[in-house]
Design a protein around this motif. Structure first.
Motif, PDB file in Angstrom:
ATOM      1  N   TRP A   1       0.831  -1.208   0.000  1.00 24.29           N
ATOM      2  CA  TRP A   1       0.000   0.000   0.000  1.00 24.29           C
ATOM      3  C   TRP A   1       0.862   1.253   0.000  1.00 24.29           C
ATOM      4  CZ3 TRP A   1      -1.081   3.242   4.533  1.00 24.29           C
ATOM      5  CH2 TRP A   1      -2.087   4.199   4.309  1.00 24.29           C
ATOM      6  N   PHE A   2       1.881   1.280   0.864  1.00 26.50           N
ATOM      7  CA  PHE A   2       2.759   2.442   0.922  1.00 26.50           C
ATOM      8  C   PHE A   2       3.502   2.638  -0.397  1.00 26.50           C
ATOM      9  CE2 PHE A   2       7.069   4.106   1.675  1.00 26.50           C
ATOM     10  CZ  PHE A   2       6.739   5.387   2.072  1.00 26.50           C
ATOM     11  N   ALA A   3       3.998   1.543  -0.978  1.00 23.15           N
ATOM     12  CA  ALA A   3       4.735   1.650  -2.243  1.00 23.15           C
ATOM     13  C   ALA A   3       3.846   2.198  -3.353  1.00 23.15           C
ATOM     14  CB  ALA A   3       5.290   0.285  -2.637  1.00 23.15           C
TER      15      ALA A   3
ATOM     16  N   ALA B   1       1.658   9.236  -5.628  1.00 25.66           N
ATOM     17  CA  ALA B   1       1.559  10.604  -5.122  1.00 25.66           C
ATOM     18  C   ALA B   1       2.877  11.367  -5.192  1.00 25.66           C
ATOM     19  CB  ALA B   1       1.051  10.582  -3.676  1.00 25.66           C
ATOM     20  N   VAL B   2       3.990  10.689  -4.984  1.00 25.50           N
ATOM     21  CA  VAL B   2       5.286  11.369  -4.950  1.00 25.50           C
ATOM     22  C   VAL B   2       5.978  11.330  -6.312  1.00 25.50           C
ATOM     23  CG1 VAL B   2       7.563  11.426  -3.873  1.00 25.50           C
ATOM     24  CG2 VAL B   2       5.553  10.876  -2.499  1.00 25.50           C
ATOM     25  N   LEU B   3       5.998  10.154  -6.925  1.00 32.02           N
ATOM     26  CA  LEU B   3       6.680  10.023  -8.217  1.00 32.02           C
ATOM     27  C   LEU B   3       5.784  10.373  -9.397  1.00 32.02           C
ATOM     28  CD1 LEU B   3       8.700   6.725  -7.594  1.00 32.02           C
ATOM     29  CD2 LEU B   3       9.385   9.105  -7.184  1.00 32.02           C
TER      30      LEU B   3
ATOM     31  N   PRO C   1      -1.943  10.572   1.653  1.00 35.21           N
ATOM     32  CA  PRO C   1      -2.121  10.931   0.241  1.00 35.21           C
ATOM     33  C   PRO C   1      -3.198  10.072  -0.425  1.00 35.21           C
ATOM     34  CG  PRO C   1       0.200  10.636   0.782  1.00 35.21           C
ATOM     35  CD  PRO C   1      -0.583  10.119   1.939  1.00 35.21           C
ATOM     36  N   HIS C   2      -3.723  10.573  -1.493  1.00 34.89           N
ATOM     37  CA  HIS C   2      -4.764   9.848  -2.211  1.00 34.89           C
ATOM     38  C   HIS C   2      -4.195   8.558  -2.799  1.00 34.89           C
ATOM     39  CE1 HIS C   2      -8.381   9.154  -4.516  1.00 34.89           C
ATOM     40  NE2 HIS C   2      -7.666   9.055  -5.623  1.00 34.89           N
ATOM     41  N   ALA C   3      -4.826   7.442  -2.473  1.00 32.88           N
ATOM     42  CA  ALA C   3      -4.375   6.145  -2.985  1.00 32.88           C
ATOM     43  C   ALA C   3      -4.768   5.991  -4.448  1.00 32.88           C
ATOM     44  CB  ALA C   3      -4.983   5.012  -2.157  1.00 32.88           C
ATOM     45  N   PRO C   4      -3.993   5.219  -5.214  1.00 36.64           N
ATOM     46  CA  PRO C   4      -4.314   5.050  -6.641  1.00 36.64           C
ATOM     47  C   PRO C   4      -5.495   4.129  -6.908  1.00 36.64           C
ATOM     48  CG  PRO C   4      -2.378   3.770  -6.064  1.00 36.64           C
ATOM     49  CD  PRO C   4      -2.718   4.577  -4.847  1.00 36.64           C
ATOM     50  N   GLY C   5      -6.205   3.698  -5.876  1.00 40.73           N
ATOM     51  CA  GLY C   5      -7.373   2.838  -6.077  1.00 40.73           C
ATOM     52  C   GLY C   5      -7.027   1.371  -5.889  1.00 40.73           C
ATOM     53  N   VAL C   6      -7.777   0.527  -6.563  1.00 37.99           N
ATOM     54  CA  VAL C   6      -7.537  -0.917  -6.481  1.00 37.99           C
ATOM     55  C   VAL C   6      -7.359  -1.478  -7.891  1.00 37.99           C
ATOM     56  CG1 VAL C   6      -8.817  -1.193  -4.320  1.00 37.99           C
ATOM     57  CG2 VAL C   6     -10.027  -1.415  -6.500  1.00 37.99           C
TER      58      VAL C   6
ATOM     59  N   GLU D   1      -6.292  -4.731  -3.763  1.00 36.15           N
ATOM     60  CA  GLU D   1      -7.384  -5.325  -4.542  1.00 36.15           C
ATOM     61  C   GLU D   1      -8.722  -5.253  -3.818  1.00 36.15           C
ATOM     62  OE1 GLU D   1      -6.549  -8.529  -7.422  1.00 36.15           O
ATOM     63  OE2 GLU D   1      -7.847  -9.765  -6.155  1.00 36.15           O
ATOM     64  N   SER D   2      -8.697  -5.215  -2.488  1.00 37.43           N
ATOM     65  CA  SER D   2      -9.949  -5.168  -1.734  1.00 37.43           C
ATOM     66  C   SER D   2     -10.350  -3.734  -1.419  1.00 37.43           C
ATOM     67  CB  SER D   2      -9.824  -5.984  -0.448  1.00 37.43           C
ATOM     68  OG  SER D   2     -11.024  -5.940   0.304  1.00 37.43           O
ATOM     69  N   VAL D   3      -9.571  -3.065  -0.563  1.00 44.55           N
ATOM     70  CA  VAL D   3      -9.838  -1.661  -0.221  1.00 44.55           C
ATOM     71  C   VAL D   3      -8.534  -0.872  -0.334  1.00 44.55           C
ATOM     72  CG1 VAL D   3     -11.798  -2.120   1.288  1.00 44.55           C
ATOM     73  CG2 VAL D   3      -9.497  -2.172   2.237  1.00 44.55           C
ATOM     74  N   PRO D   4      -8.583   0.362  -0.843  1.00 43.42           N
ATOM     75  CA  PRO D   4      -7.348   1.134  -1.037  1.00 43.42           C
ATOM     76  C   PRO D   4      -6.913   1.877   0.227  1.00 43.42           C
ATOM     77  CG  PRO D   4      -9.189   2.340  -1.920  1.00 43.42           C
ATOM     78  CD  PRO D   4      -9.755   1.052  -1.397  1.00 43.42           C
TER      79      PRO D   4
END
Length: 360
Positions: A80-82, A88-90, A162-167, A257-260
């Motif tokens: 998740w962090f990666a 968000a950063v790259l 930061p906003h997660a990229p989703g699933v 895959e389940s929740v971001p």
């Protein structure tokens, strides 16, 4: 796995599906409900399947892996962090970010498995304690880094996640997903499909290849295996690391895959349920998958039943209590581990440290 256990699996799944179909029959065609239950079962059984396969690889080579829970939890956080950092950063697009997260999760599971192998194989630490160390380390590390990176005024991201990229998106399996009514069963996300593929691949590797024969020999009689030139430590290390990588993929399921999002202890005992599935499946990939589907069906029962809560008859009022229904997977775990459905026999050298002749 014997017919008695397969019969138990069929009975439990039939009852769970039948209850949901009976309750919701006045609103949705029964076949649609059955298809929905099947699709949900395959999805939610994914981490259980991968956790059970992880245990099969380790214990077939003679190493008890009680650390599956910790491997999945650590992989869920690191993946998740990666993905968040990459997105968000790259500034990478969502899908590549999620794929990076999957790779990192697999690597995290393998790294913790390497620690387990070092403790169990090289230093001959009691394997139950070694697995407990992995679990405690995972709980501590994920909780610490979650606070340090995301929460508090001095956190790396200033107290805001930061906003997660989703699933990961669903994959439309050609032809199969287009079949009327049952098509949704074959429209799954990548890790769920990978879990099914790994069941077949694991069976072939363990029971149809020289490597699998050597791994099973090491798990049954390591001294005899060593006399014919098999490096027992090497085989055990390799199998444990492979098992850890598979557990890492199972951890990626939770946050990619389940929740971001990530929550402390979000694996919620799935690693231990995976061990029950492995035991019930008689330490075989196919049997473990069948057992994982039982636990998956119990979760799918809870999820699908919520859609028809207003249709539940008053006499079945206990089914409206989500806390009661949520106990089903854990009750099944207790039932299986007590041996009521039949005793199982692990590999003969499972959990037994091996010491070469020269070191005795």
């Amino acid at each position: 796995m014997g017919l008695r256990r397969y019969g138990f699996i069929a009975a439990v799944v039939s009852v769970l599906v039948g209850v949901v179909a009976l309750v919701g029959a006045s609103r949705v065609p029964p076949m649609t409900i059955v298809a929905s239950m099947a699709a949900t079962t395959l999805a939610v059984a994914t981490p259980l399947t991968l956790g059970a396969l992880s245990g099969v690889f380790c214990e077939r080579a003679g190493v008890v892996n009680l650390g599956i829970e910790g491997m999945m939890l650590s992989a869920a956080f690191s993946g998740w962090f990666a993905s968040i950092y990459t997105s968000a950063v790259l500034g990478a697009p969502a899908l590549p970010s999620l794929l990076v997260g999957v790779v990192v999760a697999i690597a995290t599971g393998a790294a913790l498995a390497l620690l387990l192998a070092a403790l169990a194989v090289t230093f001959a630490v009691d394997q139950i304690l070694a697995g407990t160390v992995v679990n405690l380390l995972a709980v501590g590390m994920t909780g610490f880094f979650n606070r340090q990176l995301f929460f508090g005024p001095d956190s790396a991201f200033g107290g805001q996640v930061p906003h997660a990229p989703g699933v990961l998106p669903r994959i439309h399996v050609p032809l199969l997903a287009d079949i009327p009514v049952v098509g949704p069963v074959f429209e799954q996300q990548p890790i769920a499909l990978a879990a099914i593929a790994l069941v077949g691949l694991s069976h072939l590797v363990l029971f149809r290849t020289r490597w699998g024969l050597r791994a099973r020999a090491v798990g049954e009689h390591p001294r005899a295996a060593a006399t014919v030139g098999i490096d027992v430590a090497r085989v055990r290390y390799a199998n444990v690391v492979i098992g850890g990588a598979i557990a890492g993929l199972g951890g990626a399921y939770f946050t990619l895959e389940s929740v971001p999002s990530f929550e402390p202890m979000m694996t919620n005992g799935r690693g231990f349920i995976s061990l029950a599935a492995m035991i019930f499946g008689d330490w075989t990939p196919l049997g473990s998958w069948a057992a994982a589907l039982v636990f998956g069906a119990a979760q799918a029962f809870q999820i699908n039943l919520q859609l028809f809560r207003d249709l539940i008859p008053p006499s079945w009022g206990f089914l409206q209590q989500s806390s009661v229904v949520g106990l089903v997977p854990y009750l099944l775990t207790l039932l299986i581990l007590t041996g009521v459905i039949g005793k199982t026999t692990p590999p003969a050298a499972d959990g037994v440290p091996y010491e070469p002749e020269g070191r005795r």
